[in-house]
Motif scaffolding. Structure first.
Motif, mmCIF file in Angstrom:
data_model
loop_
_atom_site.group_PDB
_atom_site.id
_atom_site.type_symbol
_atom_site.label_atom_id
_atom_site.label_comp_id
_atom_site.label_asym_id
_atom_site.label_seq_id
_atom_site.Cartn_x
_atom_site.Cartn_y
_atom_site.Cartn_z
ATOM 1 N N UNK A 167 5.248 3.529 9.717
ATOM 2 C CA UNK A 167 5.140 3.412 8.267
ATOM 3 C C UNK A 167 6.489 3.296 7.595
ATOM 4 N N UNK A 168 7.449 4.100 8.020
ATOM 5 C CA UNK A 168 8.795 4.022 7.454
ATOM 6 C C UNK A 168 9.418 2.657 7.726
ATOM 7 N N UNK A 169 9.211 2.127 8.918
ATOM 8 C CA UNK A 169 9.746 0.801 9.247
ATOM 9 C C UNK A 169 9.127 -0.275 8.352
ATOM 10 N N UNK A 170 7.799 -0.191 8.157
ATOM 11 C CA UNK A 170 7.104 -1.170 7.316
ATOM 12 C C UNK A 170 7.569 -1.083 5.866
ATOM 13 N N UNK A 171 7.630 0.138 5.330
ATOM 14 C CA UNK A 171 8.053 0.322 3.938
ATOM 15 C C UNK A 171 9.496 -0.141 3.749
ATOM 16 N N UNK A 172 10.368 0.188 4.702
ATOM 17 C CA UNK A 172 11.756 -0.255 4.618
ATOM 18 C C UNK A 172 11.877 -1.767 4.613
ATOM 19 N N UNK A 173 11.090 -2.424 5.470
ATOM 20 C CA UNK A 173 11.119 -3.894 5.527
ATOM 21 C C UNK A 173 10.620 -4.500 4.216
ATOM 22 N N UNK A 174 9.545 -3.954 3.673
ATOM 23 C CA UNK A 174 8.984 -4.494 2.432
ATOM 24 C C UNK A 174 9.931 -4.279 1.249
ATOM 25 N N UNK B 80 1.498 -15.377 6.985
ATOM 26 C CA UNK B 80 1.958 -14.556 8.112
ATOM 27 C C UNK B 80 2.416 -13.183 7.638
ATOM 28 N N UNK B 81 3.230 -13.148 6.588
ATOM 29 C CA UNK B 81 3.732 -11.873 6.090
ATOM 30 C C UNK B 81 2.650 -11.021 5.455
ATOM 31 N N UNK B 82 1.766 -11.658 4.656
ATOM 32 C CA UNK B 82 0.702 -10.914 3.977
ATOM 33 C C UNK B 82 -0.293 -10.349 4.986
ATOM 34 N N UNK B 83 -0.655 -11.149 5.978
ATOM 35 C CA UNK B 83 -1.607 -10.687 6.997
ATOM 36 C C UNK B 83 -1.003 -9.578 7.855
ATOM 37 N N UNK B 84 0.284 -9.706 8.193
ATOM 38 C CA UNK B 84 0.948 -8.653 8.967
ATOM 39 C C UNK B 84 0.988 -7.353 8.172
ATOM 40 N N UNK B 85 1.281 -7.467 6.871
ATOM 41 C CA UNK B 85 1.311 -6.272 6.024
ATOM 42 C C UNK B 85 -0.069 -5.622 5.969
ATOM 43 N N UNK B 86 -1.105 -6.426 5.749
ATOM 44 C CA UNK B 86 -2.467 -5.893 5.696
ATOM 45 C C UNK B 86 -2.893 -5.253 6.999
ATOM 46 N N UNK B 87 -2.583 -5.909 8.114
ATOM 47 C CA UNK B 87 -2.930 -5.363 9.432
ATOM 48 C C UNK B 87 -2.221 -4.039 9.660
ATOM 49 N N UNK B 88 -0.944 -3.976 9.328
ATOM 50 C CA UNK B 88 -0.164 -2.744 9.518
ATOM 51 C C UNK B 88 -0.721 -1.604 8.673
ATOM 52 N N UNK C 33 4.053 0.412 -1.807
ATOM 53 C CA UNK C 33 3.514 1.620 -2.437
ATOM 54 C C UNK C 33 2.424 2.247 -1.572
ATOM 55 N N UNK C 34 1.498 1.419 -1.116
ATOM 56 C CA UNK C 34 0.420 1.925 -0.254
ATOM 57 C C UNK C 34 0.985 2.422 1.076
ATOM 58 N N UNK C 35 1.937 1.658 1.625
ATOM 59 C CA UNK C 35 2.547 2.046 2.898
ATOM 60 C C UNK C 35 3.236 3.398 2.808
ATOM 61 N N UNK C 36 3.945 3.624 1.702
ATOM 62 C CA UNK C 36 4.621 4.907 1.510
ATOM 63 C C UNK C 36 3.605 6.048 1.439
#
Length: 236
Positions: free
Chosen positions: A82-89, A107-115, A61-64
């Motif tokens: 952003x589109x790549x991140x939202x699509x992956x999530x 690993x996934x949560x930290x990568x999401x937060x960093x992105x 939601x935040x990424x979008x």
């Protein structure tokens, strides 16, 4: 964070909203402020990852929202990433939603937060001081959760990284009674903040200051009504 700063993701200056005076950050201040932002948002998403599907859905939601802001401000790199991140999530969410089959892990949560922290810097137009309120509003739920956790543990004299069961998602779980209802409630809360963030991009000057003040007052009232400002530890 330092690698990101080296490659140009920086909070370098702001222009105050009324006099339009431009204030440049000293390189040391820029370095410290940007580092704190990236590290704080990265860890905020990790702290939020306490229920199945929560960090994944909130991140999407935040990424979008941040992707839209990047697109609106003409930041091509931002909205493509952003589109790549939202699509992956979103592709991962069906397997991560309760009952979860797969998990983000640190690993996934930290990568999401960093992105998300990088997307916020990319979408931040560096135009006025109030402009940076937009990504802060979009990321309000993890920021508020982290801030309350730090204050709560400091008041109890405990290390800030000690776990407890007083996070927003724990309290929502207690009030809603079911895992899915708690997660969906936080999705809705996040979406509301994101809509406010997008609306904020249309405002400037006194109207923006007034709108921000109202949002802060209503947020404090909401947190109080939901019991998030209580210093009691539900798990103690």
């Amino acid at each position: 964070a330092w690698v990101a700063i080296y490659y140009g993701f920086r909070i370098e200056h702001f222009t105050e909203p009324f006099g339009l005076n431009r204030w440049e950050f000293h390189p040391v201040v820029m370095f410290v402020v940007t580092t704190i932002w990236i590290v704080a948002i990265t860890n905020a998403m990790n702290l939020l990852d306490g229920l199945d599907g929560l960090a994944t859905g909130v991140g999407a939601i935040v990424g979008l929202t941040l992707t839209y802001i990047c697109w609106e401000s003409g930041q091509t790199f931002g909205y493509m990433v952003g589109l790549a991140l939202v699509g992956a999530l979103l592709g991962f969410l069906p397997f991560n939603f309760s009952p979860a089959q797969l998990f983000l892990g640190d690993t996934g949560a930290l990568l999401t937060g960093f992105s998300l922290s990088i997307l916020a810097l990319e979408g931040y137009a560096k135009a006025t001081l109030l402009t940076f309120v937009v990504p802060i509003l979009a990321l309000a739920v993890p920021i508020i959760d982290t801030g309350l956790s730090i204050v709560r543990r400091a008041l109890r004299g405990r290390p800030i990284f000690d776990p407890d069961r007083a996070h927003i998602h724990h309290r929502m779980l207690e009030s809603s009674g079911t895992h899915r209802d708690a997660v969906l409630s936080i999705y809705f809360l996040t979406a509301c903040f994101c809509v406010i963030a997008v609306s904020f991009t249309r405002l400037d000057g006194p109207a923006a200051v007034l709108f921000l003040g109202l949002v802060v007052i209503l947020t404090i009232r909401l947190l109080r009504n939901l019991g998030f400002l209580s210093t009691e530890d539900p798990g103690s």
